[in-house]
Structure formats: structure tokens, C-alpha cells
Enzyme design. Structure first.
Site, PDB file in Angstrom:
ATOM      1  CE  LYS A   1       0.776   1.563   4.395  1.00 12.55           C
ATOM      2  NZ  LYS A   1       1.838   2.509   4.541  1.00 12.55           N
TER       3      LYS A   1
ATOM      4  CG  ASP B   1      -0.435  -0.194   8.042  1.00 13.12           C
ATOM      5  OD1 ASP B   1      -1.214   0.680   8.472  1.00 13.12           O
ATOM      6  OD2 ASP B   1       0.760   0.020   7.772  1.00 13.12           O
TER       7      ASP B   1
HETATM    8  P1  ATP Z   1       4.386  -0.118   7.702  1.00 10.85           P
HETATM    9  O1  ATP Z   1       4.260   0.647   6.427  1.00 10.85           O
HETATM   10  O2  ATP Z   1       3.190  -1.001   8.013  1.00 10.85           O
HETATM   11  O3  ATP Z   1       4.832   0.688   8.883  1.00 10.85           O
HETATM   12  P2  ATP Z   1       6.831  -1.095   6.661  1.00 10.85           P
HETATM   13  O4  ATP Z   1       6.478  -1.337   5.235  1.00 10.85           O
HETATM   14  O5  ATP Z   1       7.558   0.153   6.953  1.00 10.85           O
HETATM   15  O6  ATP Z   1       5.522  -1.200   7.520  1.00 10.85           O
HETATM   16  P3  ATP Z   1       7.570  -3.860   6.893  1.00 10.85           P
HETATM   17  O7  ATP Z   1       8.093  -4.183   5.546  1.00 10.85           O
HETATM   18  O8  ATP Z   1       6.214  -4.330   7.226  1.00 10.85           O
HETATM   19  O9  ATP Z   1       7.680  -2.296   7.173  1.00 10.85           O
HETATM   20  O10 ATP Z   1       8.652  -4.431   7.930  1.00 10.85           O
HETATM   21  C1  ATP Z   1       8.922  -3.850   9.186  1.00 10.85           C
HETATM   22  C2  ATP Z   1       9.647  -4.872  10.055  1.00 10.85           C
HETATM   23  O11 ATP Z   1       8.773  -5.950  10.309  1.00 10.85           O
HETATM   24  C3  ATP Z   1      10.871  -5.469   9.391  1.00 10.85           C
HETATM   25  O12 ATP Z   1      12.028  -4.900   9.913  1.00 10.85           O
HETATM   26  C4  ATP Z   1      10.825  -6.951   9.714  1.00 10.85           C
HETATM   27  O13 ATP Z   1      11.833  -7.329  10.624  1.00 10.85           O
HETATM   28  C5  ATP Z   1       9.479  -7.163  10.400  1.00 10.85           C
HETATM   29  N1  ATP Z   1       8.679  -8.205   9.720  1.00 10.85           N
HETATM   30  C6  ATP Z   1       7.966  -9.147  10.335  1.00 10.85           C
HETATM   31  N2  ATP Z   1       7.305  -9.908   9.472  1.00 10.85           N
HETATM   32  C7  ATP Z   1       7.593  -9.468   8.245  1.00 10.85           C
HETATM   33  C8  ATP Z   1       7.195  -9.864   6.938  1.00 10.85           C
HETATM   34  N3  ATP Z   1       6.394 -10.911   6.725  1.00 10.85           N
HETATM   35  N4  ATP Z   1       7.661  -9.141   5.910  1.00 10.85           N
HETATM   36  C9  ATP Z   1       8.474  -8.080   6.124  1.00 10.85           C
HETATM   37  N5  ATP Z   1       8.900  -7.678   7.335  1.00 10.85           N
HETATM   38  C10 ATP Z   1       8.467  -8.354   8.407  1.00 10.85           C
END
Ligand code: ATP
Length: 302
Positions: A11, A141
Site C-alpha cells: 500500500k 495496517d
Molecule cells: P508499515 O508501512 O506497516 O509501517 P513497513 O512497510 O515500513 O511497515 P515492513 O516491511 O512491514 O515495514 O517491515 C517492518 C519490520 O517488520 C521489518 O524490519 C521486519 O523485521 C518485520 N517483519 C515481520 N514480518 C515481516 C514480513 N512478513 N515481511 C516483512 N517484514 C516483516
């Protein structure tokens, strides 16, 4: 059913207004979220004779394969509410394509995929609002990632209201490839205080955006994008640079998504997407061309 395959869509936030920190540590948000075709691919399989055993394999070694993985947490949450998994185990294969820790909700998308897959595999027919409720217990989210499309998201993310579907707008993403901790960005936001605009300006931008989405007025949409977290980014130089490059190479608008540091650029067509991507690639370690999607996590044929 033994297995299920799910597309877990990323997203972006077209609008993100963050309120003050609540007593429970969360922030109230008001956001317009948009699904992207960019997605992880997950395969789930039931295993026998290994009670409660979860195995996660992922092509990206940065992603935890233990109880820290949101997929693991989702399986446990699903089991605690339904009790159906207790007698066996679950194997999960994640083909990660959404950049990690980039503001694209990759982990939440995978969590949403887990709820959809388990509901199908155990043939429970749990209604979507109940799945969203389980999802909210795993990550803010997740309810949006289950529904997807274009939606108004509020509370800490648990209230999701679908908006008029958007056309298939082309999007170019640019990311420095370094993870941003969502928590750190919110801490920085708290320290900075409100900055994105006065409450009246935010209200005008929000109303213009929602009206633009309802009437398919793309100029209004592009003129009213806001991200309260942008000043709190952990990568201010890259964010400014990518936005400048995108605009100079023909993007209609460019802004950071979520807690960053990914910048998204909206462009008017494939030709413009190619030009913007070409220029961004010279500066950004990760550049991805994708488009708006009309739905979130989606079961596909195995
Ligand atoms: P958001 O936009 O919801 O704040 P994000 O996109 O910034 O999230 P994610 O890619 O969801 O961040 O990853 C954040 C942290 O979550 C990573 O550092 C990772 O260690 C942990 N994590 C746990 N499960 C997963 C997964 N299935 N995929 C990616 N990261 C994961």
C-alpha cells in the site's frame, strides 16, 4: 484443503494525518490508503503430525523466519481464536518482492495473506469483518491490507471504509534500500510536534482528496496529497532528492509513503513512468514501476 496461495499487495498513503500519541502508545491516524499491484507471493500448507509447528521460509534473509514474523503472529492469533490448527502444523513460503521496512506495509500485507489463507484452508468462512478484527490484533495496517483498493482508514488503523475505486494509475517507487523503523519515525514525529499544516489546511486537503476520488478528478487528487510523517523521516536527503528527480522528470506529484523512506510518484502513463523510473534509477538503489490495484490480499489458484 491442504494448501493456499495468496497475493499480498503493498500500500501507499495518499493522505496521512497523525494525531497525538494515545495512552496505549498508539497514534490516531486519518489516512487514505491505496493498494498497489506490487505484491509478495505466499504459499501456505497444512502439515500433519507436528502439533503447533510453524515453519517460515523466505527468499529475503532480512525477513525474520521466527515468531517475529507477522505471518507467524497471524497464525498464532488465528489459532487462539479458532483452535483449528492445534492438531497440526503450518508451512509457509514467502516470495518477498515488497521492499522491507519501506513504508509499503509489506509485513502487514503478508499477515493479511495469512488470515485469508487459513480461513480458506480450514474452510471456516469467517466473515471479512471478523478477519479484520483478528488482523488488527497483529498490526495496524492489516485490516486495510485485507480489504485493499482505495479506503479511508482511521483509529489506529482498525476502521476501514472503502472509497470509490480509482483508475489504474501508474506509480513509480524509489527507496534508499535502508529500513526505517516505524517506531523511530513516530518518536521523531512526537519530538517535532505538528508540522504538516494547520488543522484547517489539513481539513481542506482531506476533503479535496476524498471529493477528487469520488468524482475521478485526478488534478484534485494530485493537489491534495499529505503525509504528516514526512518531516520525521529517517532519510530526509534521499526523500527530498527522489521527490525532486521525480517531479523534474515528469511525475504529476511525488511524496513519501507511510513512515518511509520510500517515495512514490504518480505519473500519467507508461511512457512517463519509464522516463521517471529511468531518472530515479540513477539515484535510488530500489526503483519499482507498479500501479494502483482495486483490492488487497487475494487468494489465487495453487
Ligand atoms: P508499515 O508501512 O506497516 O509501517 P513497513 O512497510 O515500513 O511497515 P515492513 O516491511 O512491514 O515495514 O517491515 C517492518 C519490520 O517488520 C521489518 O524490519 C521486519 O523485521 C518485520 N517483519 C515481520 N514480518 C515481516 C514480513 N512478513 N515481511 C516483512 N517484514 C516483516
Amino acid at each position: 484443503m491442504l494448501g493456499a496461495k495468496v497475493m499480498a499487495r503493498a500500500k501507499i498513503n495518499l493522505f496521512l494525518e497523525v494525531g497525538a500519541r494515545r495512552d496505549d502508545g498508539y497514534h490516531d491516524i486519518r489516512s487514505v490508503m491505496q493498494s498497489l499491484e506490487l505484491s509478495d507471493e505466499l504459499y501456505f500448507r497444512r502439515t500433519d503430525g507436528s502439533a503447533g509447528r510453524i515453519v517460515i521460509r523466505c527468499n529475503d534473509t532480512c525477513v525474520p523466519s521466527n515468531a517475529e514474523n507477522l505471518v507467524w503472529k497471524s497464525i498464532e492469533e488465528f489459532d487462539s481464536r479458532t483452535g483449528v490448527i492445534a492438531g497440526g502444523g503450518i508451512d509457509v513460503l514467502i516470495n518477498k518482492r515488497i521492499p522491507v521496512g519501506a513504508g509499503l506495509a509489506g509485513g502487514s500485507a503478508d499477515a493479511a495473506a495469512a488470515f485469508l489463507a487459513l480461513n480458506r484452508m480450514f474452510e471456516l468462512d469467517i466473515p471479512s469483518d471478523e478477519l479484520a478484527d483478528m488482523g488488527a490484533a497483529v498490526g495496524s495496517d492489516v485490516p486495510f491490507c485485507l480489504l485493499g483498493g482505495t479506503a479511508l482508514v482511521s483509529g489506529r488503523g482498525e476502521r476501514v471504509e472503502r472509497l470509490e475505486p480509482m483508475p489504474r494509475v501508474q506509480v513509480v517507487l524509489a527507496s534508499p534500500g535502508e529500513e526505517a523503523s516505524t517506531r523511530e519515525v513516530y518518536d521523531r514525529f512526537d519530538a517535532l510536534g505538528p508540522a504538516a499544516g494547520s488543522p484547517a489546511e489539513m481539513e481542506v486537503a482531506f476533503n479535496t482528496l476524498v471529493a477528487g476520488i469520488r468524482t475521478h478528478d485526478f488534478d484534485s487528487i494530485c493537489s491534495s496529497l499529505v503525509n504528516s510523517l514526512e518531516p520525521a523521516t529517517t532519510a530526509p536527503e534521499q526523500v527530498e532528492r527522489y521527490k525532486d528527480i521525480a517531479r523534474q522528470s515528469g511525475a504529476l506529484v511525488a511524496m513519501m509513503t507511510g513512515s518511509g523512506p520510500t517515495v512514490f510518484a504518480l505519473v500519467s502513463g507508461m511512457e512517463e513512468a519509464a522516463e521517471v523510473a529511468w531518472e530515479l534509477e540513477k539515484a535510488a538503489p530500489i526503483t519499482i514501476v507498479t500501479s494502483f490495484a482495486g483490492q488487497g490480499a487475494e487468494l489465487s489458484e495453487v
